[in-house]
Design a protein around this motif. Structure first.
Motif, PDB file in Angstrom:
ATOM      1  N   THR B  75      -3.483   4.214   5.581  1.00 22.00           N
ATOM      2  CA  THR B  75      -2.268   3.736   6.006  1.00 22.00           C
ATOM      3  C   THR B  75      -2.614   2.954   6.541  1.00 22.00           C
ATOM      4  O   THR B  75      -0.872   2.130   6.386  1.00 22.00           O
ATOM      5  N   ARG B  76      -2.722   2.393   7.201  1.00 17.46           N
ATOM      6  CA  ARG B  76      -3.285   0.793   7.669  1.00 17.46           C
ATOM      7  C   ARG B  76      -3.274   0.315   6.547  1.00 17.46           C
ATOM      8  O   ARG B  76      -2.967  -1.034   6.975  1.00 17.46           O
ATOM      9  N   VAL B  77      -4.453   0.222   5.817  1.00 20.98           N
ATOM     10  CA  VAL B  77      -4.439  -0.692   4.487  1.00 20.98           C
ATOM     11  C   VAL B  77      -3.287  -0.715   2.964  1.00 20.98           C
ATOM     12  O   VAL B  77      -4.367  -1.692   2.398  1.00 20.98           O
ATOM     13  N   ARG B 103      -5.761   0.792  -5.119  1.00 19.97           N
ATOM     14  CA  ARG B 103      -6.736   1.185  -4.663  1.00 19.97           C
ATOM     15  C   ARG B 103      -7.670   1.416  -3.219  1.00 19.97           C
ATOM     16  O   ARG B 103      -8.622   1.311  -2.954  1.00 19.97           O
ATOM     17  N   MET B 104      -6.834   0.285  -2.597  1.00 19.88           N
ATOM     18  CA  MET B 104      -7.011   0.532  -0.909  1.00 19.88           C
ATOM     19  C   MET B 104      -7.658   1.063  -0.258  1.00 19.88           C
ATOM     20  O   MET B 104      -8.615   1.229   0.692  1.00 19.88           O
ATOM     21  N   MET B 106      -8.198   3.993  -0.999  1.00 21.84           N
ATOM     22  CA  MET B 106      -9.460   4.791  -1.293  1.00 21.84           C
ATOM     23  C   MET B 106     -10.531   4.537  -0.737  1.00 21.84           C
ATOM     24  O   MET B 106     -11.586   4.912  -0.909  1.00 21.84           O
ATOM     25  N   ALA B 107     -10.142   3.280  -1.249  1.00 26.11           N
ATOM     26  CA  ALA B 107     -11.859   2.488  -0.013  1.00 26.11           C
ATOM     27  C   ALA B 107     -11.783   2.824   0.989  1.00 26.11           C
ATOM     28  O   ALA B 107     -13.024   2.954   1.463  1.00 26.11           O
ATOM     29  N   ALA B 108     -10.472   2.538   1.960  1.00 25.41           N
ATOM     30  CA  ALA B 108     -10.315   2.602   3.079  1.00 25.41           C
ATOM     31  C   ALA B 108     -10.623   4.312   3.352  1.00 25.41           C
ATOM     32  O   ALA B 108     -11.981   4.602   5.085  1.00 25.41           O
ATOM     33  N   CYS B 109     -10.775   5.183   2.926  1.00 28.07           N
ATOM     34  CA  CYS B 109     -10.678   6.998   2.890  1.00 28.07           C
ATOM     35  C   CYS B 109     -11.917   6.960   3.611  1.00 28.07           C
ATOM     36  O   CYS B 109     -12.869   6.972   2.605  1.00 28.07           O
ATOM     37  N   PRO B 110     -12.183   7.819   4.013  1.00 23.61           N
ATOM     38  CA  PRO B 110     -13.512   7.700   4.394  1.00 23.61           C
ATOM     39  C   PRO B 110     -13.789   9.639   3.976  1.00 23.61           C
ATOM     40  O   PRO B 110     -15.263  10.313   3.737  1.00 23.61           O
ATOM     41  N   TYR B 111     -12.877  10.103   3.230  1.00 22.69           N
ATOM     42  CA  TYR B 111     -13.465  11.375   2.482  1.00 22.69           C
ATOM     43  C   TYR B 111     -12.986  11.492   1.563  1.00 22.69           C
ATOM     44  O   TYR B 111     -12.452  11.496   0.385  1.00 22.69           O
TER      45      TYR B 111
END
Lengths: 425, 208
Positions: B75-77, B103-104, B106-111
Motif C-alpha cells: 500500500t505504501r508504494v 506492478r510496483m 508486486m515488486a514490494a510485496c515480500p510474499y
C-alpha cells in the motif's frame, strides 16, 4: 597526474591542444552544415523515424493482445522495460551533471560541449519516461498519477522528479542558448545550473529508492543503492557524452581540443573506480555474515547472473586501464572505453533487476510458484540456463523502437537546434 | 477499537487437499492461471512430495495467500493508492478500476506470488462465470489478489477458504478481540508467521 603533463604525454592527437586557440580555429574549423548533414545524415534520421514508428505499432500489439506477449510473469513482474528505464535515467543524469557541475563550481568545463550533453540528457529522460509508459498495463490511466498521487510511493516521487527534471533540462538548455546569444544573465544561468545539478542527483537517487526501499528483496534493500546509482549514472552518462562528442568530432560537426577529451576520459576512469568501490562494499557487506546475503553474492559471482557480473567487471577494468594509461588514450580506444562503460552499466542494471526477482522469498512447490511462474524461467532452465527471466521478441522489438525514438530526437536536435560549441566555457 | 481480521491455519490439521485453493478460485471466478490462495508443499521437491528421506520423511503444507499485513509493503508504494488497507477491518484491498498496472506492489510485496497480474484478457477454464455475483469483475492488465472474500464478510460470512476447509483447519476472526476464537488460538498455541523479519506484521498465522 597533473594537467600540464597530460597534454605532453597524450597521443599525437593531443598536439592541437598546445596550439593557441586563435590559430587552432583557423587550422581546424568545423565543417559547415551542408558537409555535416549530407545524405547519410538524412538517411539515419529516416531510419530512426521508421524504427520509432515500428515501435509504436508493437506497443499497439502489446496493448491489444496483452503483456502476456512479454516474458514477464508474476514471479518476475518487471523485466527489460524497467531495466532500460533504470539504464536511461542513468544516461540522462550523467549528461546533465557533467554539463552543470563545472558551471556551478565556476571551474573550466569541457570545451563548450555543455549544450550537447544537456541535449543527450533530455533525450535520455524522454526515453526513460517512455519505458515506464510502455511497461504500464493501463497507460490510459496515467492521469490518475496526478489526481490520486500517493506521496508515500517512491514511484510517485520518481514521476514528480522526472517531470521536474525534464522541464529543468529544457529550461537550462534554453537559458544556455540565450546566454550565449548575449541576452540572458550569466548569474541566472549559474543559479539554473545549481538547480539542474540538484535535480540530476535527485532523479537518480529517487530511481534507486524505487528498488532500494523494498525490504522484500535482499539484493535491492541497501542504503548504498542511491549513491551507487549516482556513480553508475556518472559512468554511463559521461561515456554517452564522450561517444556522441567523438562521433560529432569525426563528422566535423564540432572541434574539440584533445585536452578536453583527456579530461573527460580521466574523469570516466575515476567514476568507474568509484562505481567498482561501491560494488565491492556492497558485495562484502552482503556476503560477510554468511547469512541471506551470501545467496545474493553467489547468484552474482557464480550463479545465474554471473555472465553479467563478469562482463561488468572486465569492462570496468578495461575502461580504467584506458583512462589511466596516457599512451592508450587514442581516439579509437576512448570510444571503445566509453562503449564498454555503457555496456558495464547496462549489465549492472540487468543484475539489479533480474537478480532482484531471481531469489524468491517463498520458494515452495505448488500451483503457480517458483520458476514455473515464468514460462521463460522454465524454458531457460530447460536449456541449461539459470535466469528466471529473459526478454521476449516483442520486448526486444518494442525496446528497439523506443531507442529509435531516442536516435530520432538526438539527430533532429543536432540538425535543428544550435548545439554547436560557440565559445570557450 | 477497529477490527483486524485475520486467518489462522492449523498446519497440523491441514492435509494439503487443496479444497481452499479450489473454493477460492471458484468463488472469486478467478481467470485461468490465477490462484489467490495456493497450497504449497513444504520441503518436498515438487507438489505433494515428502521432505526428508524414506522412513523419516514428513509431509507438510503451507497455504499462502495475501497476508493482509498490519504494515503492508504494497500500500505504501502504490503511486495512485489503488491498493489500500481498510481502516475498519484491516483488510488490504485492490481497486481494479484505479490500478494503472505498474506492478510496483508486486515488486514490494515480500510474499512471492500472492499478488497476481492479469497479463492478458481474463478468460475462464469453464467458459462461464462461477462463484458469487458480488465479486468485482476481473480486468486485463491490473493486479489482483485475495480480498479475504470481502463480499462474504459484508453479509457476516467467513471467507470461503475458511468455511470450506474439510479438516476445520482454518479459522477466521478479529485478532483485536481477545474473546474471538482466533485470538484465543493464537494466545494458547504456538504459531509461526511468514517472513517476520520483513517487518510486515502479517494477519495470517500458522499454528504449529
Amino acid at each position: 597526474m597533473t594537467e600540464t603533463t597530460m597534454g605532453a604525454t597524450g597521443s599525437p592527437e593531443a598536439l592541437p591542444a598546445l596550439v593557441p586557440d586563435a590559430q587552432k580555429d583557423l587550422a581546424d574549423k568545423p565543417k559547415d552544415a551542408q558537409q555535416v548533414f549530407g545524405r547519410g545524415f538524412s538517411l539515419a534520421l529516416v531510419i530512426a523515424a521508421v524504427i520509432a514508428a515500428a515501435g509504436l505499432v508493437l506497443w499497439g500489439v502489446q496493448l491489444t493482445q496483452g503483456l502476456v506477449l512479454s516474458n514477464m510473469r508474476n514471479l518476475t513482474s518487471w523485466g527489460f522495460y524497467i531495466t532500460n528505464f533504470m539504464f536511461l535515467v542513468g544516461l540522462s543524469a550523467g549528461g546533465l551533471i557533467i554539463s552543470s557541475a563545472p558551471k556551478v563550481f565556476g571551474i573550466k568545463g569541457f570545451g563548450g560541449i555543455a549544450k550537447i550533453a544537456i541535449w543527450t540528457s533530455v533525450c535520455a529522460t524522454v526515453l526513460a519516461i517512455a519505458f515506464v509508459v510502455v511497461d504500464l498495463g493501463q497507460p490510459l490511466r496515467l492521469w490518475e498519477l496526478f489526481a490520486y498521487s500517493n506521496l508515500s510511493s517512491p514511484l510517485m516521487w520518481d514521476i514528480i522528479v522526472l517531470t521536474v527534471y525534464l522541464i529543468v533540462s529544457v529550461v537550462y538548455l534554453w537559458a544556455t542558448l540565450r546566454t550565449e546569444a548575449g541576452k540572458g544573465s550569466p548569474l541566472a544561468l549559474r543559479a539554473l545550473s545549481v538547480i539542474a545539478l540538484i535535480a540530476a542527483i535527485l532523479v537518480h537517487s529517487v530511481t534507486a529508492w524505487i528498488f532500494g526501499l523494498q525490504i522484500g528483496h535482499d539484493l535491492w534493500y541497501t542504503a548504498l543503492l542511491a549513491p551507487w546509482f549516482v556513480s553508475s549514472a556518472l559512468v554511463c552518462g559521461l561515456a554517452l557524452v564522450l561517444v556522441v562528442v567523438m562521433g560529432l568530432k569525426k563528422a566535423g560537426y564540432l572541434v574539440l581540443a584533445q585536452e578536453n577529451i583527456i579530461k573527460m576520459v580521466k574523469l570516466l576512469g575515476i567514476f568507474v573506480m568509484v562505481d567498482l568501490y561501491f560494488f565491492g562494499c556492497d558485495l562484502l557487506t552482503a556476503g560477510f555474515p554468511g547469512a541471506e546475503g551470501a545467496a545474493v553474492v553467489a547468484m552474482l559471482t557464480t550463479g545465474a547472473l554471473a555472465p553479467f557480473f563478469w562482463i561488468e567487471l572486465v569492462s570496468c577494468a578495461a575502461v580504467a586501464i584506458i583512462a589511466f594509461v596516457p599512451s592508450l588514450r587514442t581516439n579509437t580506444l576512448v570510444v571503445i572505453a566509453s562503449a564498454l562503460a555503457i555496456l558495464a552499466i547496462f549489465c549492472k542494471r540487468v543484475q539489479l533487476l533480474v537478480g532482484g526477482f531471481q531469489l524468491p522469498n517463498i520458494d515452495l512447490a505448488g500451483p503457480a510458484t517458483g520458476p514455473g511462474l515464468t514460462d521463460m524461467g522454465a524454458a531457460t532452465q530447460a536449456m541449461g540456463g539459470a535466469m528466471v527471466y529473459f526478454p521476449s521478441p516483442l520486448e526486444f522489438g518494442l525496446t528497439l523502437g523506443v531507442f529509435g525514438l531516442g536516435a530520432l530526437m538526438l539527430l533532429a536536435g543536432l540538425r535543428f537546434l544550435p548545439l554547436k560549441p560557440v565559445d570557450k566555457d | 477499537m477497529a477490527k483486524r481480521y485475520g486467518i489462522a491455519i492449523d498446519t497440523r490439521l491441514c492435509c494439503g487437499c487443496n479444497s481452499c485453493v479450489v473454493a477460492c478460485k471458484m468463488e472469486n471466478n478467478l481467470p485461468e492461471g490465477n490462484f489467490w490462495n495456493r497450497a504449497l508443499t513444504e520441503g518436498g521437491e515438487s507438489i505433494d512430495t515428502y521432505a526428508g528421506t524414506y522412513g523419516t520423511g514428513s509431509k507438510r503444507y503451507l497455504t499462502v495467500s495475501c497476508q493482509h499485513c498490519e504494515n503492508p509493503a504494497c500500500t505504501r508504494v502504490c503511486p495512485v493508492s489503488a491498493t489500500y488497507k481498510d481502516a475498519e477491518t484491516g483488510v488490504v484491498h485492490q481497486d481494479y478500476d484505479k490500478c494503472i498496472g505498474c506492478r510496483m506492489c508486486m515488486a514490494a510485496c515480500p510474499y512471492t506470488g500472492v499478488r497476481q497480474f492479469n497479463w492478458e484478457e481474463p478468460h475462464y477454464p469453464l467458459g462461464i462465470s462461477t462463484g458469487a455475483a458480488e465479486v468485482v469483475p476481473h480486468q486485463k492488465h491490473v493486479v489482483e489478489k485475495c480480498t479475504m472474500c470481502d463480499h462474504r464478510l459484508a453479509v457476516g460470512e467467513d471467507p470461503l477458504c475458511v468455511a470450506t476447509c474439510p479438516a476445520y483447519a482454518r479459522f477466521f476472526g478479529d485478532l483485536n478481540d481477545p474473546s474471538s476464537e482466533i485470538a484465543r488460538l493464537i494466545a494458547s498455541r504456538r504459531y509461526k508467521q511468514l517472513l517476520p523479519e520483513r517487518g510486515t506484521r502479517p494477519s495470517v498465522y500458522y499454528l504449529v
